[in-house]
Design an enzyme around this catalytic site. Structure first.
Site, short mmCIF file in Angstrom:
data_model
loop_
_atom_site.label_atom_id
_atom_site.label_comp_id
_atom_site.label_asym_id
_atom_site.label_seq_id
_atom_site.Cartn_x
_atom_site.Cartn_y
_atom_site.Cartn_z
N ILE A 68 82.13 2.75 3.78
CA ILE A 68 81.25 3.40 2.80
C ILE A 68 81.32 2.69 1.44
O ILE A 68 80.37 2.73 0.66
CB ILE A 68 81.59 4.90 2.66
CG1 ILE A 68 80.46 5.65 1.96
CG2 ILE A 68 82.90 5.09 1.93
CD1 ILE A 68 79.17 5.69 2.73
N TYR A 69 82.44 2.03 1.15
CA TYR A 69 82.52 1.25 -0.09
C TYR A 69 81.45 0.16 -0.08
O TYR A 69 80.67 0.02 -1.03
CB TYR A 69 83.91 0.64 -0.23
CG TYR A 69 84.03 -0.39 -1.33
CD1 TYR A 69 83.80 -0.05 -2.66
CD2 TYR A 69 84.35 -1.71 -1.04
CE1 TYR A 69 83.89 -1.00 -3.67
CE2 TYR A 69 84.46 -2.67 -2.03
CZ TYR A 69 84.22 -2.30 -3.35
OH TYR A 69 84.30 -3.25 -4.34
N ALA A 70 81.40 -0.62 0.99
CA ALA A 70 80.40 -1.68 1.09
C ALA A 70 78.99 -1.10 1.09
O ALA A 70 78.08 -1.64 0.44
CB ALA A 70 80.64 -2.50 2.36
#
Length: 333
Positions: free
Chosen positions: A151-153
């Site tokens: 989810i960071y990317a």
């Protein structure tokens, strides 16, 4: 110039603000001082910056749109560098909503504030993680970036797409720079170099993920800051490409740029550099690669070189030594 930096008490924001102040610019810094890692470290960074009367700190969250816009309204910055974000691939497994709030909603607020008071250039920090599930190496800016593994990317890629739409609709010059595993003095405690150093000095084992078979295109923080400051002087202009490698949008003053040296280092070689700098051997616990992590990152720096004339080149051995020297002094270790 009047410069606004979001995330100014963060690792990269601190180094960038210090460099810009040294060059004579006026800098306003925004940071929410959240507790993702040691707040005292963030406060120490802001304290150093505040020794310069041209630095003005603002403790607020970019998800607070009225507070953010009040700062931008008052400053009318000529340059904005958006670094504030919820970082960390592993933390994303535990608190994914933090990434949607900060990296997507907060970034939208920054874009909207800049739409109302357009700077000469808006630079936004993205990440090599956006390249996701690809076997194509090295990573080029025009590679597909729609297979995020965490989810960071995904939140950073979403930020890039939003930024492109604002650049198109409002002719806002935007550069999204994708950095590659930044390290150095004043680094984040959740990152590998910090954790390795702390554990080895304490006589504790270190966890080696991917059984040591991973590689990273490590970027020393001073090299990154140099690249950002050089990029700041080159806002994208629609229709003005610098070469075939240019990621410049055909419909907007927008581009993405890798900031990496193009020299991946094997994880075990990186650990050896840490052991050498500390003068101690580490006890190693080998683990599987964690969910959401890629095996290798590798930047193609041709566009950065074309725009700025330089690419990051500090060798890992020297960069690690600089970090260890800072760590020993700051923590008395």
């Amino acid at each position: 110039m009047r410069v606004l930096i979001t995330g100014s008490a963060g690792f990269i924001g601190f180094h960038l603000a210090r460099r810009l102040l040294a060059k004579g610019h006026t800098v306003a810094g925004i940071d929410n001082m959240n507790a993702y890692y040691d707040v005292a470290l963030k406060q120490a960074r802001h304290a150093i910056l505040s020794e310069d009367p041209r630095f003005t700190p603002h403790v607020l969250d970019i998800t607070d749109r009225p507070a953010l816009e009040a700062v931008v309204d008052g400053l009318r910055p000529e340059l904005v560098v958006h670094l504030a974000a919820q970082a960390g691939v592993r933390h994303a497994l535990k608190a994914p909503e933090d990434y949607v709030s900060s990296n997507i909603q907060g970034s939208f607020h920054v874009l909207e504030a800049c739409r109302k008071h357009p700077p000469a250039h808006l630079l936004m920090a993205s990440t090599s993680s956006v390249y996701g599930a690809t076997d194509k190496l090295p990573f080029r800016e025009d590679d597909q970036a729609d297979t995020a593994l965490n989810i960071y990317a995904a939140s950073k890629r979403s930020m890039e797409v939003m930024a492109h739409s604002h650049a198109h609709l409002w002719k806002l010059p935007v550069t999204c720079f994708r950095f590659f595993t930044v390290y150095g003095p004043w680094g984040r405690p959740d990152m590998a170099l910090f954790r390795f150093t702390r554990a080895i000095l304490a006589g504790e084992p270190i966890e080696v993920y991917g059984h040591g078979r991973m590689a990273r295109d490590f970027t020393y923080v001073d090299d990154l800051v140099e690249a950002i400051t050089r990029l700041a002087a080159h806002p994208p202009v629609e229709g003005h490409q610098v070469g075939e490698m240019d990621s410049l949008s055909p419909v907007a003053p927008f581009r993405v740029v890798n900031i990496g040296g193009g020299n991946p280092v094997q994880l075990m070689d990186f650990i050896a550099a840490v052991e050498s700098a500390l003068g101690r051997q580490a006890e190693k616990l080998y683990r599987d690669r964690q969910p959401g992590e890629v095996e290798t990152t590798w930047a193609e720096p041709a566009l950065l070189r074309a725009l700025t004339g330089e690419v990051p080149e500090t060798p890992v051995t020297r960069g690690v030594q600089e970090f260890v020297a800072w760590y020993r002094e700051f923590y008395g270790a």
